[in-house]
Design an enzyme around this catalytic site. Sequence first.
Site, short mmCIF file in Angstrom:
data_model
loop_
_atom_site.label_atom_id
_atom_site.label_comp_id
_atom_site.label_asym_id
_atom_site.label_seq_id
_atom_site.Cartn_x
_atom_site.Cartn_y
_atom_site.Cartn_z
N ALA A 24 67.33 56.56 46.30
CA ALA A 24 66.57 56.42 47.61
C ALA A 24 65.46 56.26 46.96
O ALA A 24 64.88 56.54 45.91
CB ALA A 24 66.64 57.81 48.10
N GLY A 76 71.03 58.26 45.37
CA GLY A 76 71.35 57.59 46.74
C GLY A 76 72.24 56.17 46.33
O GLY A 76 73.03 55.72 47.25
N GLU A 90 75.44 57.65 45.37
CA GLU A 90 76.03 57.95 46.89
C GLU A 90 76.61 56.84 47.54
O GLU A 90 77.69 56.92 48.52
CB GLU A 90 75.03 58.90 47.59
CG GLU A 90 74.76 60.35 46.99
CD GLU A 90 73.75 61.00 47.57
OE1 GLU A 90 72.73 60.43 47.38
OE2 GLU A 90 73.87 62.13 47.98
N GLU A 104 69.04 64.04 41.12
CA GLU A 104 68.17 64.70 42.10
C GLU A 104 67.40 65.80 41.62
O GLU A 104 66.35 66.21 41.89
CB GLU A 104 68.99 64.94 43.14
CG GLU A 104 69.18 63.48 44.20
CD GLU A 104 70.26 62.52 43.65
OE1 GLU A 104 70.82 62.98 42.68
OE2 GLU A 104 70.66 61.85 44.71
N1 COA Z 1 62.65 55.01 44.06
C1 COA Z 1 61.39 54.26 44.11
N2 COA Z 1 61.10 53.48 42.99
C2 COA Z 1 61.94 53.26 41.94
C3 COA Z 1 63.16 54.04 41.93
C4 COA Z 1 63.32 54.89 43.05
N3 COA Z 1 64.47 55.80 43.19
N4 COA Z 1 63.75 53.63 40.82
C5 COA Z 1 63.02 52.59 40.24
N5 COA Z 1 62.01 52.52 41.13
C6 COA Z 1 60.84 51.57 40.66
C7 COA Z 1 59.93 52.03 39.81
O1 COA Z 1 58.92 52.88 40.33
C8 COA Z 1 59.27 50.87 39.06
O2 COA Z 1 58.16 50.32 40.06
P1 COA Z 1 57.08 49.81 39.66
O3 COA Z 1 57.07 48.78 38.77
O4 COA Z 1 56.13 49.59 41.01
O5 COA Z 1 56.15 51.14 39.01
C9 COA Z 1 60.43 49.77 39.23
O6 COA Z 1 61.27 50.30 40.04
C10 COA Z 1 61.11 49.55 38.04
O7 COA Z 1 61.38 50.91 37.42
P2 COA Z 1 61.20 51.62 36.23
O8 COA Z 1 61.19 52.93 35.98
O9 COA Z 1 59.80 50.93 35.39
O10 COA Z 1 62.35 50.87 35.11
P3 COA Z 1 62.93 51.61 33.97
O11 COA Z 1 63.86 50.55 33.04
O12 COA Z 1 61.88 52.20 32.82
O13 COA Z 1 63.65 52.87 34.11
C11 COA Z 1 65.22 54.08 35.86
C12 COA Z 1 65.03 52.75 35.08
C13 COA Z 1 66.34 53.77 36.49
C14 COA Z 1 65.91 55.11 34.44
C15 COA Z 1 63.96 54.67 36.31
O14 COA Z 1 63.54 53.76 37.16
C16 COA Z 1 64.20 55.66 37.25
O15 COA Z 1 64.61 57.07 36.61
N6 COA Z 1 64.49 55.80 38.42
C17 COA Z 1 64.62 56.92 39.35
C18 COA Z 1 66.14 57.10 39.30
C19 COA Z 1 66.26 58.41 40.31
O16 COA Z 1 65.92 59.46 39.96
N7 COA Z 1 66.87 58.25 41.33
C20 COA Z 1 67.27 59.23 42.31
C21 COA Z 1 66.10 59.16 43.39
S1 COA Z 1 66.68 60.53 44.74
#
Ligand code: COA
Length: 258
Positions: free
Chosen positions: A65, A111, A114, A134
């Site tokens: 999400a 999400g 999910e 989460e």
């Molecule tokens: N919500 C909003 N934005 C997200 C996102 C999320 N769940 N997951 C990734 N993004 C965005 C990042 O903020 C970033 O945006 P920006 O360039 O504007 O800062 C872009 O997507 C790229 O992500 P980034 O984190 O730079 O890539 P990465 O390769 O370093 O890491 C992940 C990849 C997936 C490990 C990391 O993005 C992450 O941990 N995301 C969240 C996962 C999560 O907790 N999901 C559950 C949500 S309830």
Amino acid sequence: MYQHLLITSENGIQTITINRPAQLNALNKETISELSMAFRVADEDQAIGVILLTGQGEKSFVAGADIKEFVSFSIAQGGELAYSGQESLFNLIENLSKPVIAVINGYALGGGLELAMACHLRVAATGALFGLPEVSLGLIPGYGGTQRLAQLVGKGRANELIFTAGMISAEEAWRIGLVNHIVAPEDLLNKSHDLAKKIMKNSGSAIASAIIAINAGFTTGVNGYEIEIEAFGKCFGTQDFKIGTSAFIAKEKPGFRK
Ligand code: COA
């Protein structure tokens, strides 16, 4: 028509691609609303038999999400986020009358996992990563993850994945039954299409009934065996039953979908 989705159709197989690669296809409100609309339209479209759901780019199916959207939410807004998402999209997909295959091309987190679990089948590329992170955000899964993960892999494994907020590989996801198939990234779409084509050979109305009966077994207060009996009986009144049984007697292949 859609801002965050790409939609293509080929021989009755529709592919819906979530198209926010710069945000790793995170599910913001608009994307959820567009997905809900796209699935409702596909469900009504007689020409579509199977739906493939995937994410744009090589990195991510859906990375969860959209965290940026809910950082300042209250208790009521948080509850509404989960409720409206579950009702409008996740439960909709699970109860669609047509099989939905999650084509997992990369991260399936929060999400995103999910969403994949709400689909009827999951095919993943080697290299895809799965997790429900989460609790690392002070949250719990809110789009059905606490329920569907335990259904798919058992309570003990679900507990571990949720409590550790860790990621598992596609191989591990396959080993524990979270995904049906794993294939090389370059074979992902072909494999998913092959699976869809196998399904398309069979009766659409019977598959719709099977979805109702299978889901009934996971619905509190509903007796799945009774629903199965009712759905089985109804099959005898369908055109597909005539087509399928008469083709069998004539030693021919049934032509369910003209
Ligand atoms: N919500 C909003 N934005 C997200 C996102 C999320 N769940 N997951 C990734 N993004 C965005 C990042 O903020 C970033 O945006 P920006 O360039 O504007 O800062 C872009 O997507 C790229 O992500 P980034 O984190 O730079 O890539 P990465 O390769 O370093 O890491 C992940 C990849 C997936 C490990 C990391 O993005 C992450 O941990 N995301 C969240 C996962 C999560 O907790 N999901 C559950 C949500 S309830």
